[in-house]
Scaffold this active site. Structure first.
Site, PDB file in Angstrom:
ATOM      1  N   ARG A  78      -8.995  -6.687  13.437  1.00 15.65           N
ATOM      2  CA  ARG A  78      -8.115  -6.003  14.358  1.00 15.65           C
ATOM      3  C   ARG A  78      -8.930  -4.884  14.991  1.00 15.65           C
ATOM      4  NH1 ARG A  78      -4.614  -7.325  17.607  1.00 15.65           N
ATOM      5  NH2 ARG A  78      -2.922  -5.837  17.833  1.00 15.65           N
ATOM      6  N   ASP A 124     -10.215   1.403   0.996  1.00 19.76           N
ATOM      7  CA  ASP A 124     -10.188   2.819   1.334  1.00 19.76           C
ATOM      8  C   ASP A 124     -11.527   3.443   0.937  1.00 19.76           C
ATOM      9  OD1 ASP A 124      -7.687   3.183   2.512  1.00 19.76           O
ATOM     10  OD2 ASP A 124      -6.684   3.154   0.564  1.00 19.76           O
ATOM     11  N   TYR A 148     -10.016  -4.756   2.775  1.00 14.39           N
ATOM     12  CA  TYR A 148      -9.298  -3.605   3.314  1.00 14.39           C
ATOM     13  C   TYR A 148      -9.489  -2.436   2.330  1.00 14.39           C
ATOM     14  CZ  TYR A 148      -5.034  -1.623   5.605  1.00 14.39           C
ATOM     15  OH  TYR A 148      -4.115  -0.869   6.294  1.00 14.39           O
ATOM     16  N   GLU A 163      -3.477   6.227  19.039  1.00 15.20           N
ATOM     17  CA  GLU A 163      -4.199   5.073  18.497  1.00 15.20           C
ATOM     18  C   GLU A 163      -3.507   3.789  18.953  1.00 15.20           C
ATOM     19  OE1 GLU A 163      -5.264   5.662  14.308  1.00 15.20           O
ATOM     20  OE2 GLU A 163      -4.824   3.544  13.988  1.00 15.20           O
ATOM     21  N   ARG A 217       9.754   5.747  -3.099  1.00 16.00           N
ATOM     22  CA  ARG A 217      10.113   6.731  -4.139  1.00 16.00           C
ATOM     23  C   ARG A 217      11.576   7.099  -4.078  1.00 16.00           C
ATOM     24  NH1 ARG A 217       5.849  10.208  -2.104  1.00 16.00           N
ATOM     25  NH2 ARG A 217       3.939   9.481  -3.093  1.00 16.00           N
ATOM     26  N   ARG A 227       0.834  -1.213   0.000  1.00 11.40           N
ATOM     27  CA  ARG A 227       0.000   0.000   0.000  1.00 11.40           C
ATOM     28  C   ARG A 227       0.865   1.258   0.000  1.00 11.40           C
ATOM     29  NH1 ARG A 227      -5.228   0.142   2.151  1.00 11.40           N
ATOM     30  NH2 ARG A 227      -4.788   1.925   3.480  1.00 11.40           N
ATOM     31  N   ARG A 266       0.017   5.378  16.390  1.00 19.47           N
ATOM     32  CA  ARG A 266      -0.028   6.715  15.791  1.00 19.47           C
ATOM     33  C   ARG A 266      -0.476   7.738  16.806  1.00 19.47           C
ATOM     34  NH1 ARG A 266      -2.611   5.143   9.897  1.00 19.47           N
ATOM     35  NH2 ARG A 266      -4.302   4.174  11.047  1.00 19.47           N
TER      36      ARG A 266
HETATM   37  P1  FAD Z   1     -18.422   1.543   8.044  1.00 16.00           P
HETATM   38  O1  FAD Z   1     -17.968   2.954   8.037  1.00 16.00           O
HETATM   39  O2  FAD Z   1     -17.835   0.609   9.048  1.00 16.00           O
HETATM   40  O3  FAD Z   1     -19.994   1.539   8.184  1.00 16.00           O
HETATM   41  C1  FAD Z   1     -20.750   0.418   8.546  1.00 16.00           C
HETATM   42  C2  FAD Z   1     -21.903   0.915   9.412  1.00 16.00           C
HETATM   43  O4  FAD Z   1     -22.800  -0.166   9.653  1.00 16.00           O
HETATM   44  C3  FAD Z   1     -21.434   1.413  10.780  1.00 16.00           C
HETATM   45  O5  FAD Z   1     -21.938   2.696  11.020  1.00 16.00           O
HETATM   46  C4  FAD Z   1     -22.008   0.379  11.744  1.00 16.00           C
HETATM   47  O6  FAD Z   1     -22.360   0.932  13.000  1.00 16.00           O
HETATM   48  C5  FAD Z   1     -23.249  -0.082  10.986  1.00 16.00           C
HETATM   49  N1  FAD Z   1     -23.729  -1.414  11.365  1.00 16.00           N
HETATM   50  C6  FAD Z   1     -22.998  -2.554  11.429  1.00 16.00           C
HETATM   51  N2  FAD Z   1     -23.770  -3.579  11.834  1.00 16.00           N
HETATM   52  C7  FAD Z   1     -25.015  -3.055  12.024  1.00 16.00           C
HETATM   53  C8  FAD Z   1     -26.253  -3.620  12.471  1.00 16.00           C
HETATM   54  N3  FAD Z   1     -26.358  -4.924  12.804  1.00 16.00           N
HETATM   55  N4  FAD Z   1     -27.345  -2.814  12.560  1.00 16.00           N
HETATM   56  C9  FAD Z   1     -27.246  -1.484  12.245  1.00 16.00           C
HETATM   57  N5  FAD Z   1     -26.092  -0.915  11.833  1.00 16.00           N
HETATM   58  C10 FAD Z   1     -25.004  -1.680  11.718  1.00 16.00           C
HETATM   59  N6  FAD Z   1      -9.871   5.175   4.135  1.00 16.00           N
HETATM   60  C11 FAD Z   1      -9.333   6.154   3.372  1.00 16.00           C
HETATM   61  O7  FAD Z   1      -9.687   6.297   2.197  1.00 16.00           O
HETATM   62  N7  FAD Z   1      -8.390   7.011   3.892  1.00 16.00           N
HETATM   63  C12 FAD Z   1      -7.961   6.917   5.180  1.00 16.00           C
HETATM   64  O8  FAD Z   1      -7.112   7.711   5.609  1.00 16.00           O
HETATM   65  C13 FAD Z   1      -8.518   5.878   6.002  1.00 16.00           C
HETATM   66  N8  FAD Z   1      -8.119   5.744   7.276  1.00 16.00           N
HETATM   67  C14 FAD Z   1      -8.659   4.759   8.045  1.00 16.00           C
HETATM   68  C15 FAD Z   1      -8.237   4.652   9.361  1.00 16.00           C
HETATM   69  C16 FAD Z   1      -8.766   3.674  10.181  1.00 16.00           C
HETATM   70  C17 FAD Z   1      -8.307   3.572  11.608  1.00 16.00           C
HETATM   71  C18 FAD Z   1      -9.740   2.764   9.652  1.00 16.00           C
HETATM   72  C19 FAD Z   1     -10.311   1.690  10.519  1.00 16.00           C
HETATM   73  C20 FAD Z   1     -10.172   2.874   8.339  1.00 16.00           C
HETATM   74  C21 FAD Z   1      -9.636   3.872   7.519  1.00 16.00           C
HETATM   75  N9  FAD Z   1     -10.059   4.028   6.204  1.00 16.00           N
HETATM   76  C22 FAD Z   1      -9.501   5.016   5.422  1.00 16.00           C
HETATM   77  C23 FAD Z   1     -11.108   3.177   5.617  1.00 16.00           C
HETATM   78  C24 FAD Z   1     -12.526   3.766   5.742  1.00 16.00           C
HETATM   79  O9  FAD Z   1     -12.851   3.952   7.099  1.00 16.00           O
HETATM   80  C25 FAD Z   1     -13.536   2.823   5.105  1.00 16.00           C
HETATM   81  O10 FAD Z   1     -13.177   2.542   3.768  1.00 16.00           O
HETATM   82  C26 FAD Z   1     -14.982   3.318   5.102  1.00 16.00           C
HETATM   83  O11 FAD Z   1     -15.297   4.095   6.211  1.00 16.00           O
HETATM   84  C27 FAD Z   1     -15.881   2.102   5.072  1.00 16.00           C
HETATM   85  O12 FAD Z   1     -17.224   2.457   4.917  1.00 16.00           O
HETATM   86  P2  FAD Z   1     -18.330   1.338   5.099  1.00 16.00           P
HETATM   87  O13 FAD Z   1     -19.655   2.031   4.895  1.00 16.00           O
HETATM   88  O14 FAD Z   1     -18.020   0.159   4.283  1.00 16.00           O
HETATM   89  O15 FAD Z   1     -18.186   0.827   6.613  1.00 16.00           O
HETATM   90  N1  UDP Z   2       3.475   0.561   7.960  1.00 13.64           N
HETATM   91  C1  UDP Z   2       4.679   0.478   8.624  1.00 13.64           C
HETATM   92  N2  UDP Z   2       5.219   1.597   9.169  1.00 13.64           N
HETATM   93  C2  UDP Z   2       4.632   2.803   9.079  1.00 13.64           C
HETATM   94  C3  UDP Z   2       3.399   2.901   8.386  1.00 13.64           C
HETATM   95  C4  UDP Z   2       2.845   1.751   7.842  1.00 13.64           C
HETATM   96  O1  UDP Z   2       5.234  -0.598   8.737  1.00 13.64           O
HETATM   97  O2  UDP Z   2       5.167   3.788   9.601  1.00 13.64           O
HETATM   98  C5  UDP Z   2       2.905  -0.675   7.386  1.00 13.64           C
HETATM   99  C6  UDP Z   2       1.970  -1.388   8.359  1.00 13.64           C
HETATM  100  O3  UDP Z   2       2.119  -2.776   8.172  1.00 13.64           O
HETATM  101  C7  UDP Z   2       0.599  -0.949   7.905  1.00 13.64           C
HETATM  102  C8  UDP Z   2       0.811  -0.885   6.386  1.00 13.64           C
HETATM  103  O4  UDP Z   2       2.146  -0.396   6.233  1.00 13.64           O
HETATM  104  O5  UDP Z   2      -0.395  -1.866   8.253  1.00 13.64           O
HETATM  105  C9  UDP Z   2      -0.154   0.002   5.652  1.00 13.64           C
HETATM  106  O6  UDP Z   2      -0.062   1.310   6.173  1.00 13.64           O
HETATM  107  P1  UDP Z   2      -1.243   2.346   6.026  1.00 13.64           P
HETATM  108  O7  UDP Z   2      -0.775   3.644   6.557  1.00 13.64           O
HETATM  109  O8  UDP Z   2      -1.770   2.286   4.647  1.00 13.64           O
HETATM  110  O9  UDP Z   2      -2.321   1.743   7.038  1.00 13.64           O
HETATM  111  P2  UDP Z   2      -3.778   2.252   7.441  1.00 13.64           P
HETATM  112  O10 UDP Z   2      -3.848   3.716   7.155  1.00 13.64           O
HETATM  113  O11 UDP Z   2      -4.719   1.443   6.619  1.00 13.64           O
HETATM  114  O12 UDP Z   2      -3.860   1.942   8.887  1.00 13.64           O
END
Ligand code: FAD
Ligand code: UDP
Length: 367
Positions: A246, A347, A345, A297, A173, A169, A277
């Site tokens: 996780r 985005d 996984y 985090e 560079r 991911r 983080r």
């Molecule tokens: P969710 O946002 O999980 O929505 C699912 C919803 O369903 C939730 O509100 C939940 O409460 C509801 N639900 C579940 N079961 C039930 C039930 N039985 N009844 C009623 N409601 C229910 N993506 C990026 O592009 N850039 C980023 O920088 C980025 N950072 C991230 C950092 C973290 C820590 C995490 C965990 C994810 C990150 N993502 C990022 C990914 C991003 O969060 C997801 O791609 C996106 O939010 C997923 O949307 P979704 O609708 O599939 O799921």
């Molecule tokens: N990663 C790492 N060191 C860093 C940042 C990321 O080893 O400083 C690795 C780690 O395994 C992580 C993966 O790269 O799960 C993807 O990173 P990303 O920032 O895309 O993770 P996310 O934003 O989805 O948590």
């Protein structure tokens, strides 16, 4: 009887509901949390927007998706350039000439390439896991200092047990460029992500604090079709056992300073520090408030009932997912979509694309 009952008000459910509603189909959205937006939800504290479920930066190379979200909200010019803290030494991310220069006291791409070429010799053949993939991409020094500890905390298992794709991911560079993403479009909605979800769900009936699974049979009768965006295994009552996720724990602190760490995201890459983080939210929006909010985090083990953050995409879970998917395919009136229901996984941009594709095929128009 509704046309569509959408379980989950995250990005997937909201995009689907918006498009179906626009085409005249009746929709009901159920959300078990006390707010809409799923994991992109933000909380406003003293005008700092706090990314409650982890830092979210929108980035994409998909112009159709970028244009789509820009219809609803305006994005700022934020570019993610996190810094890694390894035992007090600061290294730029992603892995680029700034990182290599600091690591090896070198100046040119030729010097960096030579060192990496030498270090990657220990890996022969196609990398079989994350450890081999990382060493083959950037060499052992960077693996040991910037990847191993972070990854093992993040995923709760050794790098040798993790799939190689996770580390692919990140860009590598040979230029002095700290942009964490290679995508053409990037930013954070100027008024936050909540506005995006509010606009998507405008005019659509939403019931908060409502768990679909608590009254599944009843709800199944209330609509012609169900769009389920929760965990796929939860829908089937974990009958083959739970898929692994996780978990995360967030600790947010208010600080009496206008600038605590000078950047939105600092990664702590050594194993001994328990969080991965530290997020200073105001920097996502170029905030000038006199105070700041910082979230640490902490990766955590996950069990049924906890919020599921990252699917653990290893072979064992893929096999289990296939069994649930086979059950899902036998239910013509239930569609499984989004990060948890597809166990991918994803985005945000991929989630938008996937929801737009689904709604177009479902309602038989071209996207
Ligand atoms: P969710 O946002 O999980 O929505 C699912 C919803 O369903 C939730 O509100 C939940 O409460 C509801 N639900 C579940 N079961 C039930 C039930 N039985 N009844 C009623 N409601 C229910 N993506 C990026 O592009 N850039 C980023 O920088 C980025 N950072 C991230 C950092 C973290 C820590 C995490 C965990 C994810 C990150 N993502 C990022 C990914 C991003 O969060 C997801 O791609 C996106 O939010 C997923 O949307 P979704 O609708 O599939 O799921
Ligand atoms: N990663 C790492 N060191 C860093 C940042 C990321 O080893 O400083 C690795 C780690 O395994 C992580 C993966 O790269 O799960 C993807 O990173 P990303 O920032 O895309 O993770 P996310 O934003 O989805 O948590």
């Amino acid at each position: 009887m509704y046309d569509y009952l959408i379980v989950g008000s995250g990005l997937f459910g909201s995009v689907f509901a918006h498009e179906a509603n626009k085409k005249g189909y009746s929709c009901l959205v159920l959300e078990k949390r006390n707010h809409i937006g799923g994991n992109i939800y933000c909380e406003n504290k003293e005008s700092v927007l706090i990314h409650k479920y982890g830092a979210h930066i929108f980035h994409t190379s998909d112009k159709a998706v970028w244009d789509y979200v820009n219809q609803f909200v305006e994005f700022n010019h934020f570019v993610n350039s996190p810094v890694a803290n390894y035992k007090g030494e600061m290294y730029n991310l992603p892995f680029n000439m700034n990182t290599f220069s600091k690591m090896w006291n070198i100046r040119t791409p030729v010097e960096a390439k030579e060192i990496i070429e030498n270090q990657r010799k220990e890996i022969t053949g196609t990398p079989k896991n994350l450890e081999e993939q990382a060493i083959s991409l950037v060499g052992r020094d960077i693996y040991e200092r910037l990847i191993k500890g972070y990854t093992e905390k993040q995923w709760g298992r050794s790098c040798a047990e993790l799939p190689a794709f996770i580390i692919r991911r990140l860009p590598v560079r040979m230029t002095y460029d700290n942009n964490y993403f290679n995508d053409c479009y990037q930013g954070i909605p100027k008024n936050g992500y909540n506005e995006l979800i509010e606009k998507l769900l405008d005019g659509i009936e939403v019931r908060l604090n409502t768990d679909f699974l608590a009254h599944k049979d009843e709800y199944m009768k209330q609509a012609k079709k169900i769009i389920f965006t929760g965990p796929i295994d939860s829908f089937f009552n974990y009958q083959f056992g739970p898929l692994e996720y996780r978990g995360l724990r967030f600790e947010t602190e208010r600080m009496e300073t206008d600038n605590y760490q000078g950047v939105a995201v600092v990664n702590y890459t050594e194993r001994e520090i328990p969080y991965t983080r530290s997020i200073e939210h105001k920097h996502f929006a170029f905030g000038t408030q006199p105070v700041t909010y910082v979230t640490k985090e902490y990766p955590a083990d996950w069990k049924i009932g906890d919020e599921a953050y990252y699917p653990v995409n290893n072979d064992q879970n893929h096999e289990l997912y296939k069994k649930y998917k086979a059950l899902a395919d036998k239910l013509p009136n239930v569609i499984f979509g989004g990060r948890l229901a597809e166990y991918v996984y994803y985005d945000m941009d991929k989630v938008v694309r996937s929801a737009l594709r689904l709604v177009a095929s479902e309602l038989k128009y071209k996207f």
